[in-house]
Write an enzyme that holds these catalytic residues in place. Sequence first.
Site, mmCIF file in Angstrom:
data_model
loop_
_atom_site.group_PDB
_atom_site.id
_atom_site.type_symbol
_atom_site.label_atom_id
_atom_site.label_comp_id
_atom_site.label_asym_id
_atom_site.label_seq_id
_atom_site.Cartn_x
_atom_site.Cartn_y
_atom_site.Cartn_z
ATOM 1 N N SER A 9 -38.273 64.371 19.196
ATOM 2 C CA SER A 9 -37.558 64.282 17.916
ATOM 3 C C SER A 9 -37.577 65.584 17.112
ATOM 4 O O SER A 9 -37.659 65.575 15.882
ATOM 5 C CB SER A 9 -38.082 63.114 17.068
ATOM 6 O OG SER A 9 -37.915 61.895 17.774
ATOM 7 N N HIS A 50 -39.898 64.768 33.404
ATOM 8 C CA HIS A 50 -39.547 64.249 32.076
ATOM 9 C C HIS A 50 -40.039 62.803 31.974
ATOM 10 O O HIS A 50 -39.993 62.062 32.955
ATOM 11 C CB HIS A 50 -38.031 64.329 31.862
ATOM 12 C CG HIS A 50 -37.647 64.048 30.447
ATOM 13 N ND1 HIS A 50 -37.541 62.772 29.951
ATOM 14 C CD2 HIS A 50 -37.388 64.883 29.405
ATOM 15 C CE1 HIS A 50 -37.220 62.830 28.671
ATOM 16 N NE2 HIS A 50 -37.125 64.108 28.311
ATOM 17 N N GLY A 94 -37.056 60.499 21.296
ATOM 18 C CA GLY A 94 -35.906 59.648 20.960
ATOM 19 C C GLY A 94 -36.237 58.574 19.934
ATOM 20 O O GLY A 94 -35.457 57.663 19.697
ATOM 21 N N GLU A 152 -44.585 66.685 25.532
ATOM 22 C CA GLU A 152 -43.684 65.709 24.920
ATOM 23 C C GLU A 152 -44.402 64.365 24.793
ATOM 24 O O GLU A 152 -44.392 63.565 25.735
ATOM 25 C CB GLU A 152 -42.437 65.532 25.788
ATOM 26 C CG GLU A 152 -41.653 66.807 25.977
ATOM 27 C CD GLU A 152 -40.178 66.515 26.203
ATOM 28 O OE1 GLU A 152 -39.382 66.941 25.378
ATOM 29 O OE2 GLU A 152 -39.844 65.839 27.191
ATOM 30 N N LYS A 180 -29.598 65.097 28.504
ATOM 31 C CA LYS A 180 -29.769 63.776 29.131
ATOM 32 C C LYS A 180 -28.411 63.322 29.679
ATOM 33 O O LYS A 180 -27.637 64.146 30.124
ATOM 34 C CB LYS A 180 -30.362 62.768 28.148
ATOM 35 C CG LYS A 180 -31.577 63.310 27.401
ATOM 36 C CD LYS A 180 -32.307 62.249 26.667
ATOM 37 C CE LYS A 180 -33.380 62.885 25.800
ATOM 38 N NZ LYS A 180 -34.426 61.980 25.394
ATOM 39 N N ASN A 233 -32.002 69.433 26.051
ATOM 40 C CA ASN A 233 -31.890 68.473 27.153
ATOM 41 C C ASN A 233 -30.810 67.462 26.800
ATOM 42 O O ASN A 233 -31.020 66.592 25.950
ATOM 43 C CB ASN A 233 -33.243 67.773 27.364
ATOM 44 C CG ASN A 233 -33.133 66.648 28.378
ATOM 45 O OD1 ASN A 233 -32.180 66.571 29.145
ATOM 46 N ND2 ASN A 233 -34.123 65.768 28.380
ATOM 47 N N GLU A 249 -38.754 60.236 30.834
ATOM 48 C CA GLU A 249 -37.775 59.214 31.244
ATOM 49 C C GLU A 249 -37.747 59.079 32.761
ATOM 50 O O GLU A 249 -37.523 58.000 33.297
ATOM 51 C CB GLU A 249 -36.388 59.564 30.661
ATOM 52 C CG GLU A 249 -36.352 59.251 29.165
ATOM 53 C CD GLU A 249 -35.419 60.124 28.350
ATOM 54 O OE1 GLU A 249 -34.514 60.763 28.922
ATOM 55 O OE2 GLU A 249 -35.607 60.174 27.112
HETATM 56 C C1 PEP Z 1 -36.398 65.074 25.365
HETATM 57 O O1 PEP Z 1 -35.625 64.324 25.919
HETATM 58 O O2 PEP Z 1 -36.994 65.936 26.028
HETATM 59 C C2 PEP Z 1 -36.599 64.923 23.926
HETATM 60 C C3 PEP Z 1 -37.527 65.638 23.349
HETATM 61 O O3 PEP Z 1 -35.783 64.054 23.266
HETATM 62 P P1 PEP Z 1 -35.627 63.867 21.657
HETATM 63 O O4 PEP Z 1 -35.549 65.241 21.060
HETATM 64 O O5 PEP Z 1 -34.361 63.099 21.487
HETATM 65 O O6 PEP Z 1 -36.839 63.136 21.190
#
Ligand code: PEP
Length: 254
Positions: free
Chosen positions: A214, A96, A174, A168, A12, A10, A98
């Site tokens: 992460s 998501h 992040g 998630e 972003k 992803n 976000e």
């Molecule tokens: C994501 O945006 O779906 C995500 C898992 O981000 P990160 O790997 O940066 O935590």
Amino acid sequence: MRKKPLIIGNWKMNLTLKEGVAFAQSLRDSLSGKNEVLCGICPSFVSLRDIGKVLEGSGIYMAAQNVHSSENGAYTGEVSAPMVKETGCTHVLIGHSERRNIFGETDAFINAKIKAALSVGLKPILCIGEKLNEREDGRTEYVIKNQLKDDLQGIRADEMKEFTIAYEPVWAIGTGKTALPEQANEVHSFIRSILAEKYGKYIAGNVYIQYGGSAKPENAYELLAQPEIDGLLVGGASIKLESFLHIIEAASNP
Ligand code: PEP
């Protein structure tokens, strides 16, 4: 037999059109002839069309990061499912954290987006997960169960086959904090049990459940070693080709 791992990056709001096309070309070259892992990328809307052309015929999936629930209309700045589909996308991220937390998307809206995606043959990658305070209060399962109930309202068993669920935990996205592999596996198992109640064991067993939060080259192997973790949704570590390829490599050596 275990499923082939599914690794999705992803991006972003990262990588310009030029950067994204160059990345996609290198990814295609690097993965040519390899098929142990299913993988895909989620570029920004403006790059989808060009990257779609680069990835055509490669077997690498392309997903949009979002989609609107309406087919067209007065929704300035939004992009519809038919528009996304025409760019060559196979999948779309929906819900998501976000989108939920920064842009206030509700479960009802997410449910409508899922239906819009399915109506044009886009496969949803539905993101769900608890916030830190919810986990600390012991409400992880309650939150997950409600998200699944509301987001999947009216979704039939034959449609469920098209889904990927991305677990998630919001506190791990992040932040550099990864859920312990066993911790993630426990929630994946819970998600599968909820899906089994609604759609039966066979369909629940076939649905891909990815972990996101992460994920990086250093922890990918350990996460994927868990029996209920079918793949990874990778944010930060997916925007550098080298680290994304290392994750794919980890996934191809179970
Ligand atoms: C994501 O945006 O779906 C995500 C898992 O981000 P990160 O790997 O940066 O935590």
